[in-house]
Design an enzyme around this catalytic site. Structure first.
Site, short mmCIF file in Angstrom:
data_model
loop_
_atom_site.label_atom_id
_atom_site.label_comp_id
_atom_site.label_asym_id
_atom_site.label_seq_id
_atom_site.Cartn_x
_atom_site.Cartn_y
_atom_site.Cartn_z
CG ASN A 49 56.53 65.78 2.48
OD1 ASN A 49 55.91 66.82 2.29
ND2 ASN A 49 56.66 64.86 1.54
CG HIS A 77 57.52 64.48 -5.86
ND1 HIS A 77 57.63 65.14 -4.66
CD2 HIS A 77 56.65 63.46 -5.65
CE1 HIS A 77 56.84 64.57 -3.76
NE2 HIS A 77 56.23 63.54 -4.33
CG HIS A 111 54.92 58.49 -4.77
ND1 HIS A 111 56.25 58.80 -4.91
CD2 HIS A 111 54.35 59.60 -4.21
CE1 HIS A 111 56.48 60.02 -4.46
NE2 HIS A 111 55.34 60.53 -4.03
CE LYS A 162 49.98 62.41 -0.03
NZ LYS A 162 51.14 62.95 -0.81
CG ASP A 163 48.71 64.26 8.15
OD1 ASP A 163 49.60 64.85 7.53
OD2 ASP A 163 48.89 63.15 8.69
CB THR A 210 53.22 66.60 -0.23
OG1 THR A 210 53.26 65.66 -1.30
CG2 THR A 210 51.76 66.87 0.15
#
Length: 555
Positions: A110, A496, A319, A171-172, A89
């Site tokens: 990440n 992933h 997920h 998400k931040d 991500t």
């Protein structure tokens, strides 16, 4: 009569080419044509964990105003891929907006092992800033680890900071990295027992009133309701059985089957956090994105603004339930409805034909390996404990210590280079010895050293993807590649990170002002997006961009 016709023609010509401004330069009057060719607003949409085949697999269930509108009115790049590994991500969002890869923008995962501070760091974590909108540390975030600019940054510079940039995501990292360094703000959702949109002092010291109003509107609470399939579940023929052994589900419910009573389940699933793992997280994101357009007056003038929107809930659902689940199918059917609602809002507020949108993903996902095994496709799970035990035996037998390795994460081995020197060893030799050992392990298909990445120019295959994801200062000494569809993960749900097609092949749709209609199977890559938008706007490319403008999508 002729004079009237002549005046009408002049009026038509000037209205067609744009408004005219008379500028005095010395004793000479000259005219500047103020072009209206640029969109008032660019909206970048990233759908977290969206494989390309979701567009075709669920197409019969989509309406006409969401994904299909983009394909019908815009341009569809059908062979679009990530051109690096790892497909996570953080790197994905950074690459979409910077037009480059982790090799240059520095977001190599990440989380990753920082060789300087000797600890794991988070891609958006920043202890030097304060949370705004919550008393927790959830707002201690910024883009400071991203080393290059985004096209939003370049638009800010080009417009003398008059063009706004706002980032929005559950998400931040999905809000922060796309928005870039000079953004007016990035907002993300803090769940648990608060359920509020927050930001960081990196951007501002208080929440604007429109965010305060949104947080006190009980909009998030309104989504604590039943999650059932939007249509009759028997019509969901594009996905597997609702009840199976390949899905995770929620705490407090015995089976991962519809329906899900979110009001009843929220207590055992971290309160508001449960919304993130349902399509209602995407709906909440859409609500907030529309509020941001109104609250920030985006697209109100002819100076282009940028809004980045990341739909994070698709990733949480994937997920949890896996690529082939009824839950994933319903999530995309509902996302299509949210996109239609969003586009209708843009038509009404910005004006149809006055904004430009692109839609892509930050990575794809693998089918649940346990499911693949059940249909006789090679797949499986990595036993990290066995692999670690075998590796430690090798280290002790070869070097007399395991301390020579500082960290193993993200498929990389990080050596303690001071220890290598103390033992009087050659770094390149140690890298090669470890690579030769690791390649013998079960379910490892390829191994490369940092020295190889630095000294060899790969132009194709997974080697090229690894090199594009390799950052000389931040990446490890030895890089490991697992067999296809072999993952280190639970036996339920999808994940992933690889350079295989299930992770790299993602949608790329453009539509709106300045975009032609069409489609192509010509290969495009993620790093092409930012220079394409930059070319559309006539601004500088992001400073580390390595992609090429896709001239065939620009009208």
């Amino acid at each position: 009569m002729k004079k009237i016709v002549f005046l009408f023609v002049l009026l038509f010509v000037f209205s067609a080419i744009g408004s005219q401004e008379i500028v005095q330069i010395g004793n000479t009057e000259t005219s500047n044509i103020v072009s209206n060719a640029k969109p008032k607003l660019v909206v970048g949409i990233v759908v977290d964990q969206m494989r390309y085949d979701y567009l075709t697999r669920f197409e019969s269930k989509f309406g006409t105003g969401g994904f299909k509108r983009m394909m019908r009115e815009g341009f569809n790049c059908k062979n679009n891929h990530f051109n690096y590994v790892p497909t996570y991500t953080g790197p994905g969002h950074a690459s979409v907006y910077t037009g480059t890869t982790p090799k240059y923008h520095g977001i190599i995962g990440n989380n990753w092992y920082d060789k300087e501070v000797k600890e794991m760091v988070y891609c958006a974590g920043d202890t030097t800033v304060n949370s705004i909108g919550t008393q927790t540390d959830a707002g201690k975030m910024s883009p400071h680890r991203m080393q290059t600019t985004t096209f939003g940054d370049e638009n800010r510079l080009f417009t003398q900071m008059k063009g706004k940039t706002i980032g929005v995501a559950i998400k931040d990292r999905g809000a922060i990295l796309p928005a870039g360094h000079s953004a007016n703000a990035a907002y993300w959702f803090h769940g648990k027992d608060e359920g509020v949109w927050i930001t960081s002092s990196f951007y501002r010291n208080t929440l604007p009133q429109w965010v305060v109003d949104f947080n006190t509107s009980d909009k998030a609470e309104s989504y604590f309701k039943d999650w059932n399939t939007l249509y009759d579940i028997s019509t969901y023929t594009e996905s597997g059985l609702d009840k199976n052994i390949f899905e995770g589900g929620f705490k407090g419910k015995d089976n991962a089957t519809f329906p899900y009573n979110l009001e009843d389940l929220k207590t055992k699933n971290n309160g508001f956090d449960i919304l993130k793992a349902t399509p209602y997280g995407n709906s909440l994101t859409t609500d907030f994105a529309m509020a941001a357009i109104k609250g920030e007056d985006l697209g109100e003038d002819n100076i282009t603004d940028v809004l980045t929107v990341s739909y994070s809930s698709t990733d949480y659902v994937g997920h949890n339930f896996g690529v082939n689940s009824k839950e994933v199918e319903d999530t995309y059917i509902r996302l299509d409805k949210d996109l239609e609602r969003f586009f209708i809002y843009l038509d009404a507020t910005i004006g149809k034909g006055e904004y430009t949108v692109f839609l892509t993903a930050d990575h794809g996902a693998v089918d649940v390996p346990a499911y693949l095994q059940s249909v006789k496709i090679p797949a499986g799970y990595i036993n990290n404990n066995d692999r670690k035990a075998e590796f430690n035996k090798f280290l002790m037998a070869t070097y007399g210590t395991t301390d020579i390795v500082e960290n193993i994460s993200n498929g990389q081995v990080f050596l303690d280079r001071d220890k290598v020197k103390t033992l009087g060893l050659n770094l390149i030799t140690v890298q090669n010895e470890i690579a030769n050992e690791q390649i013998t392990y079960k379910n490892i298909s390829k191994v490369y050293t940092a020295t190889t990445m630095n000294s060899t120019n790969f132009v194709a295959g997974v080697e090229s993807l690894l090199q594009n994801g390799f950052n000389q200062k931040r990446s490890g000494d030895v890089i490991l590649v697992n067999d296809a569809s072999y993952i280190s993960y639970s036996k339920t749900g999808s994940t992933h990170g690889s350079g295989l097609n299930y992770d790299t092949h993602v949608p790329l749709l453009f539509f709106g002002k300045g975009i032609t209609k069409g489609e192509t199977y010509t290969k495009t890559v993620i790093s092409d997006i930012a220079p394409t938008i930059s070319a559309l706007l006539g601004i500088s490319f992001p400073n580390g961009s390595v992609g090429m403008p896709l001239g065939f999508v620009i009208d």
